[in-house]
Design a protein around this motif. Structure first.
Motif, mmCIF file in Angstrom:
data_model
loop_
_atom_site.group_PDB
_atom_site.id
_atom_site.type_symbol
_atom_site.label_atom_id
_atom_site.label_comp_id
_atom_site.label_asym_id
_atom_site.label_seq_id
_atom_site.Cartn_x
_atom_site.Cartn_y
_atom_site.Cartn_z
ATOM 1 N N VAL A 102 47.251 24.616 47.649
ATOM 2 C CA VAL A 102 47.825 23.736 48.669
ATOM 3 C C VAL A 102 47.814 24.486 49.995
ATOM 4 O O VAL A 102 47.705 25.722 50.042
ATOM 5 C CB VAL A 102 49.265 23.306 48.314
ATOM 6 C CG1 VAL A 102 49.280 22.463 47.055
ATOM 7 C CG2 VAL A 102 50.171 24.519 48.147
ATOM 8 N N GLY A 103 47.916 23.729 51.080
ATOM 9 C CA GLY A 103 47.934 24.356 52.395
ATOM 10 C C GLY A 103 46.592 24.872 52.841
ATOM 11 O O GLY A 103 46.499 25.663 53.783
ATOM 12 N N ASP A 104 45.532 24.429 52.184
ATOM 13 C CA ASP A 104 44.174 24.849 52.498
ATOM 14 C C ASP A 104 43.325 23.585 52.691
ATOM 15 O O ASP A 104 43.286 22.717 51.818
ATOM 16 C CB ASP A 104 43.615 25.693 51.344
ATOM 17 C CG ASP A 104 42.182 26.156 51.575
ATOM 18 O OD1 ASP A 104 41.266 25.317 51.447
ATOM 19 O OD2 ASP A 104 41.973 27.342 51.866
ATOM 20 N N TYR A 105 42.660 23.470 53.819
ATOM 21 C CA TYR A 105 41.918 22.258 54.175
ATOM 22 C C TYR A 105 40.951 21.850 53.072
ATOM 23 O O TYR A 105 40.897 20.681 52.669
ATOM 24 C CB TYR A 105 41.157 22.495 55.482
ATOM 25 C CG TYR A 105 40.282 21.332 55.913
ATOM 26 C CD1 TYR A 105 40.775 20.346 56.756
ATOM 27 C CD2 TYR A 105 38.957 21.235 55.492
ATOM 28 C CE1 TYR A 105 39.983 19.269 57.149
ATOM 29 C CE2 TYR A 105 38.153 20.170 55.872
ATOM 30 C CZ TYR A 105 38.669 19.192 56.707
ATOM 31 O OH TYR A 105 37.881 18.137 57.087
ATOM 32 N N TYR A 106 40.168 22.799 52.582
ATOM 33 C CA TYR A 106 39.132 22.477 51.596
ATOM 34 C C TYR A 106 39.732 22.245 50.212
ATOM 35 O O TYR A 106 39.336 21.322 49.496
ATOM 36 C CB TYR A 106 38.078 23.583 51.560
ATOM 37 C CG TYR A 106 37.321 23.685 52.858
ATOM 38 C CD1 TYR A 106 36.301 22.794 53.152
ATOM 39 C CD2 TYR A 106 37.651 24.644 53.805
ATOM 40 C CE1 TYR A 106 35.618 22.853 54.350
ATOM 41 C CE2 TYR A 106 36.964 24.726 55.013
ATOM 42 C CZ TYR A 106 35.951 23.816 55.279
ATOM 43 O OH TYR A 106 35.291 23.867 56.476
ATOM 44 N N ALA A 107 40.692 23.079 49.815
ATOM 45 C CA ALA A 107 41.285 22.922 48.490
ATOM 46 C C ALA A 107 41.983 21.575 48.359
ATOM 47 O O ALA A 107 41.908 20.922 47.311
ATOM 48 C CB ALA A 107 42.259 24.057 48.215
ATOM 49 N N GLU A 108 42.632 21.131 49.393
ATOM 50 C CA GLU A 108 43.335 19.854 49.326
ATOM 51 C C GLU A 108 42.374 18.673 49.265
ATOM 52 O O GLU A 108 42.796 17.541 49.010
ATOM 53 C CB GLU A 108 44.290 19.723 50.508
ATOM 54 C CG GLU A 108 45.487 20.669 50.384
ATOM 55 C CD GLU A 108 46.467 20.556 51.531
ATOM 56 O OE1 GLU A 108 46.139 19.859 52.523
ATOM 57 O OE2 GLU A 108 47.553 21.156 51.438
ATOM 58 N N ARG A 109 41.093 18.914 49.490
ATOM 59 C CA ARG A 109 40.063 17.883 49.368
ATOM 60 C C ARG A 109 39.212 18.079 48.122
ATOM 61 O O ARG A 109 38.169 17.458 47.972
ATOM 62 C CB ARG A 109 39.200 17.861 50.636
ATOM 63 C CG ARG A 109 39.955 17.279 51.823
ATOM 64 C CD ARG A 109 39.440 17.738 53.167
ATOM 65 N NE ARG A 109 40.162 17.090 54.263
ATOM 66 C CZ ARG A 109 41.366 17.478 54.689
ATOM 67 N NH1 ARG A 109 41.971 18.508 54.108
ATOM 68 N NH2 ARG A 109 41.951 16.832 55.679
ATOM 69 N N GLY A 110 39.676 18.975 47.239
ATOM 70 C CA GLY A 110 38.956 19.230 45.995
ATOM 71 C C GLY A 110 37.767 20.150 46.140
ATOM 72 O O GLY A 110 37.044 20.379 45.166
ATOM 73 N N LEU A 111 37.554 20.698 47.337
ATOM 74 C CA LEU A 111 36.418 21.593 47.580
ATOM 75 C C LEU A 111 36.905 23.038 47.483
ATOM 76 O O LEU A 111 36.786 23.828 48.421
ATOM 77 C CB LEU A 111 35.807 21.303 48.956
ATOM 78 C CG LEU A 111 35.302 19.870 49.143
ATOM 79 C CD1 LEU A 111 34.915 19.619 50.602
ATOM 80 C CD2 LEU A 111 34.115 19.604 48.228
ATOM 81 N N PHE A 112 37.434 23.374 46.323
ATOM 82 C CA PHE A 112 38.074 24.674 46.140
ATOM 83 C C PHE A 112 37.121 25.826 46.429
ATOM 84 O O PHE A 112 37.529 26.873 46.944
ATOM 85 C CB PHE A 112 38.606 24.787 44.705
ATOM 86 C CG PHE A 112 39.648 23.769 44.361
ATOM 87 C CD1 PHE A 112 40.927 23.852 44.895
ATOM 88 C CD2 PHE A 112 39.356 22.727 43.501
ATOM 89 C CE1 PHE A 112 41.893 22.910 44.578
ATOM 90 C CE2 PHE A 112 40.313 21.774 43.176
ATOM 91 C CZ PHE A 112 41.585 21.862 43.716
ATOM 92 N N HIS A 113 35.827 25.645 46.105
ATOM 93 C CA HIS A 113 34.868 26.747 46.263
ATOM 94 C C HIS A 113 34.565 27.059 47.723
ATOM 95 O O HIS A 113 33.945 28.080 48.021
ATOM 96 C CB HIS A 113 33.570 26.429 45.518
ATOM 97 C CG HIS A 113 32.806 25.261 46.042
ATOM 98 N ND1 HIS A 113 33.322 23.988 46.112
ATOM 99 C CD2 HIS A 113 31.539 25.165 46.532
ATOM 100 C CE1 HIS A 113 32.423 23.165 46.607
ATOM 101 N NE2 HIS A 113 31.331 23.847 46.867
ATOM 102 N N LEU A 114 35.016 26.209 48.647
ATOM 103 C CA LEU A 114 34.757 26.438 50.071
ATOM 104 C C LEU A 114 35.974 27.004 50.802
ATOM 105 O O LEU A 114 35.924 27.187 52.024
ATOM 106 C CB LEU A 114 34.305 25.133 50.736
ATOM 107 C CG LEU A 114 33.023 24.514 50.177
ATOM 108 C CD1 LEU A 114 32.669 23.250 50.951
ATOM 109 C CD2 LEU A 114 31.865 25.500 50.216
#
Length: 359
Positions: A102-114
């Motif tokens: 959480v609190g991460d632009y990419y992780a919150e969009r399901g793009l954890f690897h970015l």
């Protein structure tokens, strides 16, 4: 317990370290079974630290010396109180990417690897696969079916890299595909392209041994050595309309391989850059424009790929185990594993470390 730890370039040590303690609420302890030696591990050994942090990692707090190994699987021995998808005794494969959830632009969009704070188990975490046991987060653990072997469990990670590279290239039924670099990822990319329906496969490499291994692992592939052939001309001669291949996937991290891909791909084709280049490399951008090609990066893989890749391996559509040329014990992993893979004249492709026989 025994573990292989990176201290500095050229300095890998088999050491006694404390085993994992009790897992936290959202953590899992795994008795490791097999771990693969990855090209990234070789880069750390040759001229690292590259990804291994020398000061505490901003997300995980890990720093060298680092237990290596991010391609691995094993058996769960303990789970935290909040873990519900795995239990002691389950056989698992490790999805090693670590990042804020959480609190991460990419992780919150399901793009954890970015995620810009991304690191990996075995590169920036307290544990790694090249040890008798590892402590990981719950989301790193993927339970595998009984029909998948322990060796195959350790091969899901590199296979996911290859599958994603084909997805990035849009490989589809009937396509012609060139893979530059006949290393483990390159050969897995050939397998993934065939599984996606590609009907013409080409591979280029300057290492004759690896070309031979590619031909054995992927029957029907056309192997080309740039020191003996003009790869672009050979591919144009073999493709419909003499225009070149539909997709070129660069898996060598080499400027000459990238240029070969640009030369060999047809107009309006796609180039996928999968290999990690050590620095800036020149490319003829006039040709990129004139040929109207797409140049796409392919970084790691989406974390949700694990069940899909496991099914591809389990079904035999991607026979990933064919890239394994040797298995070594942990005690012999540096000399018989890392050094063997660093030998430019060597005959090894993928080496697995057997952790069950670590003692």
């Amino acid at each position: 317990m025994k573990a292989l730890r990176f201290h500095a370039a050229g300095d890998l040590r088999i050491e006694e370290v404390d085993p994992p303690g009790e897992p936290g609420p959202d953590q899992v302890v795994v008795a490791n079974r097999f771990a693969g030696i990855c090209g990234t591990d070789l880069h750390e050994y040759a001229y690292g630290p590259v990804f291994v942090p020398t000061t505490p990692h901003p997300y995980t707090g890990a720093t060298a010396p680092q237990i290596l190994g991010h391609e691995f699987g094993g058996v769960v021995t303990a789970v935290g109180r909040n873990v519900s998808h795995a239990k002691a005794g389950d056989r698992v494969s490790i999805q090693p990417l670590l990042m804020p959830r959480v609190g991460d632009y990419y992780a919150e969009r399901g793009l954890f690897h970015l995620s810009p704070q991304l690191t990996l188990v075995g590169l920036g975490w307290q544990s790694g696969g090249m040890a008798e046991a590892a402590l990981v987060n719950d989301y790193n653990v993927q339970v595998i079916p009984d029909t998948l072997t322990d060796r195959q469990a350790a091969l899901i990670e590199p296979t996911a890299v290859a599958v994603y590279s084909c997805d990035r290239g849009g490989v589809a039924a009937g396509d012609s595909v060139l893979v530059t670099g006949a290393g483990p990822i390159g050969i897995l990319a050939l397998m993934a392209a065939r599984a996606a329906g590609a009907t013409q496969l080409f591979v280029s490499d300057v290492n004759a041994t690896r070309l031979r291994l590619a031909e054995q692992a992927v029957p029907g592939v056309i192997a080309l050595n740039p020191t003996q052939h003009n790869v672009g001309d050979a591919i144009r001669d073999a493709t419909e309309g003499h225009v070149g291949c539909d997709i070129a996937i660069e898996c060598a991290g080499n400027e000459h391989a990238l240029k070969t891909g640009l030369d060999a791909v047809r107009k309006a084709g796609v180039i996928v850059q999968t290999g990690l280049h050590p620095g800036e490399n020149p490319l003829n951008w006039f040709d990129v424009t004139f040929k109207d090609v797409d140049v796409r990066g392919s970084w790691a893989y989406p974390t949700h790929y694990w069940p899909r890749v496991a099914r591809l391996i389990e079904s035999g559509q991607i026979p990933a185990e064919h890239i394994v040329t040797k298995t070594v014990t942990l005690d012999d992993a540096v000399g018989s594993g890392f050094d063997a893979l660093m030998d430019p004249a060597g005959d090894q492709l993928k080496i697995l470390i057997d952790l069950k026989n670590a003692a």
